[in-house]
Structure formats: structure tokens, C-alpha cells
Write an enzyme that holds these catalytic residues in place. Sequence first.
Site, PDB file in Angstrom:
ATOM      1  N   LYS A 218      74.226 -23.049  77.157  1.00 14.33           N
ATOM      2  CA  LYS A 218      74.132 -22.304  75.898  1.00 14.33           C
ATOM      3  C   LYS A 218      73.365 -23.105  74.849  1.00 14.33           C
ATOM      4  CE  LYS A 218      76.478 -18.458  76.696  1.00 14.33           C
ATOM      5  NZ  LYS A 218      75.881 -17.115  76.552  1.00 14.33           N
TER       6      LYS A 218
ATOM      7  N   TYR B 141      78.393 -25.083  81.316  1.00 16.34           N
ATOM      8  CA  TYR B 141      78.322 -23.801  80.594  1.00 16.34           C
ATOM      9  C   TYR B 141      77.876 -24.029  79.157  1.00 16.34           C
ATOM     10  CZ  TYR B 141      80.027 -19.842  77.871  1.00 16.34           C
ATOM     11  OH  TYR B 141      80.129 -18.795  76.984  1.00 16.34           O
TER      12      TYR B 141
ATOM     13  N   ARG C 276      93.102 -22.682  70.732  1.00 12.40           N
ATOM     14  CA  ARG C 276      91.820 -22.000  70.630  1.00 12.40           C
ATOM     15  C   ARG C 276      91.856 -20.990  69.483  1.00 12.40           C
ATOM     16  NH1 ARG C 276      91.206 -25.584  73.522  1.00 12.40           N
ATOM     17  NH2 ARG C 276      90.241 -25.687  75.599  1.00 12.40           N
TER      18      ARG C 276
ATOM     19  N   SER D 177      78.084 -19.698  72.123  1.00 10.57           N
ATOM     20  CA  SER D 177      79.487 -20.018  72.377  1.00 10.57           C
ATOM     21  C   SER D 177      79.921 -21.235  71.577  1.00 10.57           C
ATOM     22  CB  SER D 177      79.675 -20.310  73.867  1.00 10.57           C
ATOM     23  OG  SER D 177      80.938 -20.881  74.127  1.00 10.57           O
ATOM     24  N   ALA D 178      81.190 -21.265  71.231  1.00 14.45           N
ATOM     25  CA  ALA D 178      81.758 -22.439  70.568  1.00 14.45           C
ATOM     26  C   ALA D 178      81.779 -23.653  71.483  1.00 14.45           C
ATOM     27  CB  ALA D 178      83.180 -22.135  70.100  1.00 14.45           C
ATOM     28  N   THR D 179      81.550 -23.453  72.786  1.00  8.45           N
ATOM     29  CA  THR D 179      81.508 -24.602  73.686  1.00  8.45           C
ATOM     30  C   THR D 179      80.328 -25.528  73.371  1.00  8.45           C
ATOM     31  OG1 THR D 179      80.282 -23.321  75.326  1.00  8.45           O
ATOM     32  CG2 THR D 179      82.672 -23.438  75.588  1.00  8.45           C
TER      33      THR D 179
ATOM     34  N   ASP E   4      68.237  -7.402  86.741  1.00  5.43           N
ATOM     35  CA  ASP E   4      68.648  -8.789  86.516  1.00  5.43           C
ATOM     36  C   ASP E   4      67.786  -9.371  85.403  1.00  5.43           C
ATOM     37  OD1 ASP E   4      68.948 -11.651  86.727  1.00  5.43           O
ATOM     38  OD2 ASP E   4      69.665 -11.392  88.780  1.00  5.43           O
TER      39      ASP E   4
END
Length: 350
Positions: free
Chosen positions: A156, A152, A238, A128-130, A62
Amino acid sequence: MAEAFEILVTGGAGFIGSHLVIALAESGYRPVVFDDFSNSSPSVIGRLERILERQVAVETGDVRDPAALRRVFARHQFGAVAHLAGRKAVAESVSDPLLYYGVNFGGTVSLCEVMAEFGVRRLLFSSSATVYGAASVMPITEDAPLRPANPYGRSKLMVEQLLADLASAARAGPRPWRIAALRYFNPVGAHESGLIGEEPAGEPDNLVPYLAQVAIGRRPALKVFGNRYVTRDGTGVRDYIHVADLVEGHVAALRQLLAGTAGEYRAWNLGSGLGASVLEVVAAFERATGCQIPLQVVAERPGDVAECWADPRRAERELGWRARRSLDDMMTDVWRWQQRQRDEERRCDE
């Protein structure tokens, strides 16, 4: 030079990680998979070995566990780390933010601490594009405001801020960090062999794997989350990028990090630069498969945005990289992968 470097790939048995392992190996690097298999299958390793026709190094653990990481770093001489381990479902992050901050942010802190202990200071981060949230201008450049709309995306962005601070703090020292944050848009597709692809545990959170499961009869209809967005057909738009193009972007960025030509910290968009709506993706899938996909319109998901697509010109200018594969290519490869999975399941049932 590439063959001199072992590259640790956290999350290396996952959808993107497994494709990156292939791309790294084919580029002369020696990838080492690190995964806890919580959202991937150990069978992926055997498939990778069939594709590469060689053994793949695997370490189980992990990313939040510093002791496990130390054991791995003690056994290898890594030239860099590609950090892809993390949680990635928007809806799940809204319902369980502690999980997302713990894995995505906490796991990165543990990884960077161990990297520093062992003197490994080259890092590719799976962002991420988020992180852009509901951007007001399309296409999105790397200089757009960073306003993630869900846990989320915020997890990031927190990692990106940590890594930028880490690189800045080490800039004046004798051993600077070199870090690339690769802002993914929407990876889809599968390896051309049909041996590896996206295989989510349980009900898929993303459009294309759900679509593929509808096509083989595993699910009755595709859920369309909202059809009243202010877009050309009312469904979310998207930027979809073939996973093979995406991992080629990783290799291009890695070369920059290892050569020391990218500066201490740099973010790059990895997208196609084209926006496709849900209904356009469905149409492309129907062209690739000859299947008609039943649709079920349901409520919009919390945290989703109406549209999001990339301006990838910085990556083309600085890395010499651009996406080459079309939406139809993506759907064709997804269908090949899904059919192969269905055929293998049938053989196991006989």
C-alpha cells in the site's frame, strides 16, 4: 453536477466497494463496477440492484490486465476512478508477498497507465492504516512516520509513493492529476437493509466476520491472536469504523477531486478516532446479539501490531466528514446481515 459523472469502482463487488456503489448512486453519480470476482460473489450485483431499485453497470476483469481495462474505458466516459481492487490480509501477505505486490502495486500501475491513455486523472485510492506500522504515538495523524510492518502495508505504501510521484510529475503540465489516498482503519458493519455485508471466501482473516460466524455456529470459537500485548486488557486495539461512514468519506473526497479544490495529492485518515480492543469488540457483539462467544487464545500473528487508531481531524476539517456510527451500531448491522445470510442458506437447503 454529480449525475454527469460515471465513476469506475475497481473491486466494486467487494465489501467496501459494494457499499461505495450505493453511496455514489445515492449521491447522484453513476458507478460502474469492475471486478474479477476472485474474492466476491456475482450475487452481490443483484443485491445492489434490489437496494438501488435500478440496474448496476458491471464490467468483469482483472485490474492487472491493461487490455481488459482499455475495453472498459473505451465503453465509458469516466469522471474519476475509485480504486479498491486489491488483496488485504496481513497473514496472507507474509506468506505470499509476490501476490500482494503483484495485485496491489502492479494492478495500480496498469490502472494508472490506462487512465493516462484515456485522459482520466481523478483517482481515489483505497489505502490502509497499515502504512503506519507500529506507530509510537496515538492517535495517528497523517504526518506520522510511514513504517509498515508487513508486505500488505508495504504494498500500500509503494502505491502511495507511486501516486504522489505521478501527481508531482504532472503538476506543471496542463492536465494535473488529482489523487486522494484514503487510509482506512478497520471497516466493519453492513448495509442497514441486511442485503450486503462482509462475506469473505473461506476462513475470515478479520475479527468481526469471524466473530459473526462463531455466533451462528459455523465456527466453534473465536481465535484471539495474542493476549499479552501492552494494552488495557492484553488484546490488540484497533480503530473500527462503520463501512457506511467509510464510504461517505469517499464521496466527500471525490467531491474535492472533481471540484479541483484538494490539490494534486492528499492523504486522509478514515477512522472513528477511537480504539477498541478485541475483548471490547466481543462484548459489543454480545450486547447486540445476546450470544455468548467462546474464545480461544492463540499465538500472535506475524506482522500484527499492538494498537492502532486514527486522528481523523484532517478529514473533518478539510472534507467536512466524520464517523457518526458507534461500535454497537456496527455490531447490530453485522448481526442483521449475518442472520439474513443464515436464513437464506437454510432456505436453499430445504
